[in-house]
Enzyme design. Structure first.
Site, PDB file in Angstrom:
ATOM      1  N   SER A 293      70.120 -49.957 108.172  1.00 49.57           N
ATOM      2  CA  SER A 293      69.470 -50.535 109.348  1.00 49.57           C
ATOM      3  C   SER A 293      70.300 -50.245 110.606  1.00 49.57           C
ATOM      4  O   SER A 293      69.767 -49.899 111.667  1.00 49.57           O
ATOM      5  CB  SER A 293      69.313 -52.037 109.135  1.00 49.57           C
ATOM      6  OG  SER A 293      68.669 -52.637 110.224  1.00 49.57           O
TER       7      SER A 293
ATOM      8  N   PHE B 152      62.556 -51.483 116.420  1.00 47.64           N
ATOM      9  CA  PHE B 152      63.525 -52.545 116.094  1.00 47.64           C
ATOM     10  C   PHE B 152      63.136 -53.176 114.765  1.00 47.64           C
ATOM     11  O   PHE B 152      63.956 -53.357 113.873  1.00 47.64           O
ATOM     12  CB  PHE B 152      63.550 -53.620 117.199  1.00 47.64           C
ATOM     13  CG  PHE B 152      64.572 -54.684 116.914  1.00 47.64           C
ATOM     14  CD1 PHE B 152      65.878 -54.534 117.336  1.00 47.64           C
ATOM     15  CD2 PHE B 152      64.239 -55.807 116.161  1.00 47.64           C
ATOM     16  CE1 PHE B 152      66.843 -55.493 117.022  1.00 47.64           C
ATOM     17  CE2 PHE B 152      65.188 -56.764 115.848  1.00 47.64           C
ATOM     18  CZ  PHE B 152      66.490 -56.600 116.281  1.00 47.64           C
TER      19      PHE B 152
ATOM     20  N   LYS C 280      55.175 -59.105 109.571  1.00 46.50           N
ATOM     21  CA  LYS C 280      53.963 -58.615 110.231  1.00 46.50           C
ATOM     22  C   LYS C 280      53.744 -59.315 111.577  1.00 46.50           C
ATOM     23  O   LYS C 280      53.475 -58.662 112.592  1.00 46.50           O
ATOM     24  CB  LYS C 280      52.775 -58.881 109.296  1.00 46.50           C
ATOM     25  CG  LYS C 280      51.603 -57.985 109.514  1.00 46.50           C
ATOM     26  CD  LYS C 280      50.626 -58.122 108.357  1.00 46.50           C
ATOM     27  CE  LYS C 280      49.215 -58.121 108.902  1.00 46.50           C
ATOM     28  NZ  LYS C 280      48.345 -59.072 108.282  1.00 46.50           N
TER      29      LYS C 280
ATOM     30  N   ARG D 160      73.562 -60.209 104.941  1.00 46.86           N
ATOM     31  CA  ARG D 160      72.629 -59.283 104.269  1.00 46.86           C
ATOM     32  C   ARG D 160      73.449 -58.262 103.515  1.00 46.86           C
ATOM     33  O   ARG D 160      74.569 -57.924 103.954  1.00 46.86           O
ATOM     34  CB  ARG D 160      71.772 -58.588 105.328  1.00 46.86           C
ATOM     35  CG  ARG D 160      70.684 -57.695 104.787  1.00 46.86           C
ATOM     36  CD  ARG D 160      69.945 -57.004 105.923  1.00 46.86           C
ATOM     37  NE  ARG D 160      68.745 -56.332 105.464  1.00 46.86           N
ATOM     38  CZ  ARG D 160      67.976 -55.560 106.223  1.00 46.86           C
ATOM     39  NH1 ARG D 160      68.281 -55.378 107.504  1.00 46.86           N
ATOM     40  NH2 ARG D 160      66.904 -54.978 105.731  1.00 46.86           N
TER      41      ARG D 160
ATOM     42  N   SER E 217      56.663 -64.184 109.584  1.00 45.57           N
ATOM     43  CA  SER E 217      56.534 -63.053 108.658  1.00 45.57           C
ATOM     44  C   SER E 217      56.884 -61.776 109.422  1.00 45.57           C
ATOM     45  O   SER E 217      56.821 -61.742 110.662  1.00 45.57           O
ATOM     46  CB  SER E 217      55.102 -62.953 108.125  1.00 45.57           C
ATOM     47  OG  SER E 217      54.245 -62.534 109.170  1.00 45.57           O
TER      48      SER E 217
ATOM     49  N   THR F 123      69.270 -61.577 112.296  1.00 41.66           N
ATOM     50  CA  THR F 123      69.554 -62.481 113.418  1.00 41.66           C
ATOM     51  C   THR F 123      68.266 -62.905 114.125  1.00 41.66           C
ATOM     52  O   THR F 123      68.034 -64.092 114.361  1.00 41.66           O
ATOM     53  CB  THR F 123      70.437 -61.752 114.472  1.00 41.66           C
ATOM     54  OG1 THR F 123      71.248 -60.787 113.818  1.00 41.66           O
ATOM     55  CG2 THR F 123      71.244 -62.712 115.274  1.00 41.66           C
ATOM     56  N   THR F 124      67.465 -61.904 114.487  1.00 46.14           N
ATOM     57  CA  THR F 124      66.246 -62.168 115.260  1.00 46.14           C
ATOM     58  C   THR F 124      65.284 -63.018 114.434  1.00 46.14           C
ATOM     59  O   THR F 124      64.585 -63.893 114.949  1.00 46.14           O
ATOM     60  CB  THR F 124      65.574 -60.822 115.608  1.00 46.14           C
ATOM     61  OG1 THR F 124      66.575 -59.922 116.074  1.00 46.14           O
ATOM     62  CG2 THR F 124      64.498 -60.988 116.644  1.00 46.14           C
TER      63      THR F 124
ATOM     64  N   LYS G 277      72.252 -56.547 112.318  1.00 42.88           N
ATOM     65  CA  LYS G 277      71.215 -56.052 111.403  1.00 42.88           C
ATOM     66  C   LYS G 277      71.049 -56.876 110.133  1.00 42.88           C
ATOM     67  O   LYS G 277      70.597 -56.381 109.107  1.00 42.88           O
ATOM     68  CB  LYS G 277      71.440 -54.568 111.033  1.00 42.88           C
ATOM     69  CG  LYS G 277      71.735 -53.647 112.166  1.00 42.88           C
ATOM     70  CD  LYS G 277      70.967 -53.917 113.431  1.00 42.88           C
ATOM     71  CE  LYS G 277      69.477 -53.644 113.344  1.00 42.88           C
ATOM     72  NZ  LYS G 277      68.809 -54.142 114.592  1.00 42.88           N
TER      73      LYS G 277
ATOM     74  N   HIS H 172      77.484 -62.162 117.267  1.00 46.87           N
ATOM     75  CA  HIS H 172      77.853 -61.202 116.218  1.00 46.87           C
ATOM     76  C   HIS H 172      79.376 -61.096 116.125  1.00 46.87           C
ATOM     77  O   HIS H 172      79.899 -60.283 115.371  1.00 46.87           O
ATOM     78  CB  HIS H 172      77.342 -59.794 116.554  1.00 46.87           C
ATOM     79  CG  HIS H 172      75.851 -59.628 116.463  1.00 46.87           C
ATOM     80  ND1 HIS H 172      75.105 -60.128 115.457  1.00 46.87           N
ATOM     81  CD2 HIS H 172      74.987 -58.955 117.273  1.00 46.87           C
ATOM     82  CE1 HIS H 172      73.824 -59.795 115.636  1.00 46.87           C
ATOM     83  NE2 HIS H 172      73.745 -59.095 116.731  1.00 46.87           N
TER      84      HIS H 172
HETATM   85  P1  A3P Z   1      65.453 -53.185 109.064  1.00 45.04           P
HETATM   86  O1  A3P Z   1      66.071 -52.303 110.092  1.00 45.04           O
HETATM   87  O2  A3P Z   1      65.991 -52.978 107.678  1.00 45.04           O
HETATM   88  O3  A3P Z   1      63.948 -53.166 109.085  1.00 45.04           O
HETATM   89  P2  A3P Z   1      68.947 -58.180 113.420  1.00 45.04           P
HETATM   90  O4  A3P Z   1      67.930 -59.063 114.060  1.00 45.04           O
HETATM   91  O5  A3P Z   1      70.150 -58.907 112.902  1.00 45.04           O
HETATM   92  O6  A3P Z   1      69.297 -57.030 114.299  1.00 45.04           O
HETATM   93  O7  A3P Z   1      68.305 -57.579 112.104  1.00 45.04           O
HETATM   94  C1  A3P Z   1      67.264 -56.626 112.183  1.00 45.04           C
HETATM   95  C2  A3P Z   1      66.723 -56.413 110.787  1.00 45.04           C
HETATM   96  O8  A3P Z   1      66.009 -57.590 110.369  1.00 45.04           O
HETATM   97  C3  A3P Z   1      65.728 -55.255 110.737  1.00 45.04           C
HETATM   98  O9  A3P Z   1      65.858 -54.689 109.439  1.00 45.04           O
HETATM   99  C4  A3P Z   1      64.411 -55.995 110.907  1.00 45.04           C
HETATM  100  O10 A3P Z   1      63.291 -55.273 110.473  1.00 45.04           O
HETATM  101  C5  A3P Z   1      64.683 -57.214 110.020  1.00 45.04           C
HETATM  102  N1  A3P Z   1      63.754 -58.306 110.308  1.00 45.04           N
HETATM  103  C6  A3P Z   1      63.487 -58.881 111.505  1.00 45.04           C
HETATM  104  N2  A3P Z   1      62.514 -59.802 111.369  1.00 45.04           N
HETATM  105  C7  A3P Z   1      62.164 -59.817 110.061  1.00 45.04           C
HETATM  106  C8  A3P Z   1      61.203 -60.545 109.297  1.00 45.04           C
HETATM  107  N3  A3P Z   1      60.398 -61.436 109.852  1.00 45.04           N
HETATM  108  N4  A3P Z   1      61.131 -60.268 107.960  1.00 45.04           N
HETATM  109  C9  A3P Z   1      61.952 -59.365 107.373  1.00 45.04           C
HETATM  110  N5  A3P Z   1      62.868 -58.632 108.053  1.00 45.04           N
HETATM  111  C10 A3P Z   1      62.967 -58.858 109.390  1.00 45.04           C
END
Ligand code: A3P
Length: 329
Positions: free
Chosen positions: A132, A249, A224, A124, A222, A51-52, A48, A102
């Site tokens: 999250s 997600f 969005k 983070r 972004s 990563t993605t 969280k 992770h």
């Molecule tokens: P939130 O649950 O606070 O919205 P991971 O990929 O490590 O699992 O992390 C997921 C978190 O990264 C989620 O946070 C997700 O919304 C946020 N996230 C993913 N892509 C993002 C982006 N382009 N900008 C900001 N936050 C992003």
């Protein structure tokens, strides 16, 4: 649906002191013989932590901003997770490979260190991670039942959640700098100025891209854009495994508004806020409204008591640590 039954709300298993999802725990031993290649790039994060997001940025860099290529498959296939059985890493994957993990540093296969693989670590702030993660536990059914927020927060602080202690994770990976080539990034910095952070990544990789291309990557990554991108938003995962009706997600301001003072101190975890965005309220308080992928979402979820308790515990766990996390922007 056998897979779903196998993983559904199973208790965590303990592997060398680290609590893990059962199917991940079973992978730790087999992946110890994983052969890393010197040109692999490892993205390491506590869950969280973005990563993605960084995976998508890296893919865009590696694919020279080609959107079609970046949308050829979901993130988990394009940038596989080392410790996941499925889709798994293949030796067929052409170099240079992007790999995510992770795992706590102590569980990382030695080959990554021997090959001096470049690592991008993304951290983070712990409070936003906890919020999250709680929402993720609720929607991702491979996790144990999260229980109440209060219970979950205690477990998080105690390191009794999947992948173990956040405190240990962010600190131990940070210590890798020196023995191998590590770039330590913060989610909050990415949120503040993605272009600046992408430039840092490019420098770390020894690559250069045109200004237009960097802008293109900034735009595509972004919140969005990624939220509506089925190859980045995990909507390709069956609802039985990840129920995005419970919590997407890419969450979108699902938490309640709260109140914060000018100094950023939580004054009350109000469960409803009648004021419009940006309003200044009596007593110097202003309402906070979560925006997608925000920094400081925790303020709308932590009670004052939870926050004080957390801060005291945090101070002890992070004593002597040089890492400075930002709780808000
Ligand atoms: P939130 O649950 O606070 O919205 P991971 O990929 O490590 O699992 O992390 C997921 C978190 O990264 C989620 O946070 C997700 O919304 C946020 N996230 C993913 N892509 C993002 C982006 N382009 N900008 C900001 N936050 C992003």
């Amino acid at each position: 649906m056998e897979l779903v039954q196998d993983i559904y709300r199973q208790p965590l298993v303990n592997v060398k002191g680290v609590p893990l999802l059962k199917y991940i725990g079973e992978m730790v031993e087999p992946i110890q013989s994983f052969q890393a290649w010197p040109d692999d790039l490892l993205i390491s994060t506590y869950p969280k932590s973005g990563t993605t997001w960084v995976a998508e940025i890296m893919e865009m860099i590696y694919q020279d901003g080609n959107l079609e290529k970046c949308q050829r498959a979901p993130t988990y296939e394009r940038v596989p997770i080392l410790e996941l059985k499925w889709p798994g890493l293949s030796t067929e994957t052409p170099a240079p490979r992007l790999i995510r993990t992770h795992l706590q540093l102590a569980l990382l296969p030695q080959s990554f260190l021997d090959q001096k693989v470049k690592v991008i670590y993304v951290a983070r702030n712990a409070k936003d991670v906890a919020v999250s993660y709680y929402n993720f536990y609720k929607m991702a059914k491979g996790h144990p039942e999260p229980g109440t927020w209060d219970n979950f927060l205690e477990k998080f602080m105690d390191g009794q959640v999947s992948f173990g202690s956040w405190y240990q994770h962010v600190q131990k990976w940070g210590e890798l700098d020196g023995p191998i080539n590590l770039l330590y990034l913060f989610y909050e910095d990415l949120k503040e100025n993605r272009k600046r952070e992408i430039r840092k990544i490019l420098e770390f990789l020894g690559r250069s891209l045109s200004e237009e291309m960097v802008d293109h990557i900034v735009q595509h990554t972004s919140f969005k854009e990624m939220k509506k991108n089925p190859m980045a938003n995990y909507t390709t995962i069956p609802i039985e495994i990840m129920d995005q009706n419970i919590s997407p997600f890419m969450r979108k301001g699902v938490c309640w508004p709260g109140w914060v003072s000018g100094e950023g101190r939580v004054e009350a975890a109000a469960r409803a806020c009648p004021e419009p965005l940006g309003a200044t309220c009596v007593g110097g308080l202003r309402p906070i409204f979560p925006s997608p992928g925000i920094v400081g979402d925790w303020k709308s979820v932590f009670t004052v008591a939870q926050n004080e308790h957390f801060d005291a515990h945090y101070a002890k766990k992070m004593a002597g640590c040089k890492l400075k996390f930002r709780w808000q922007l």
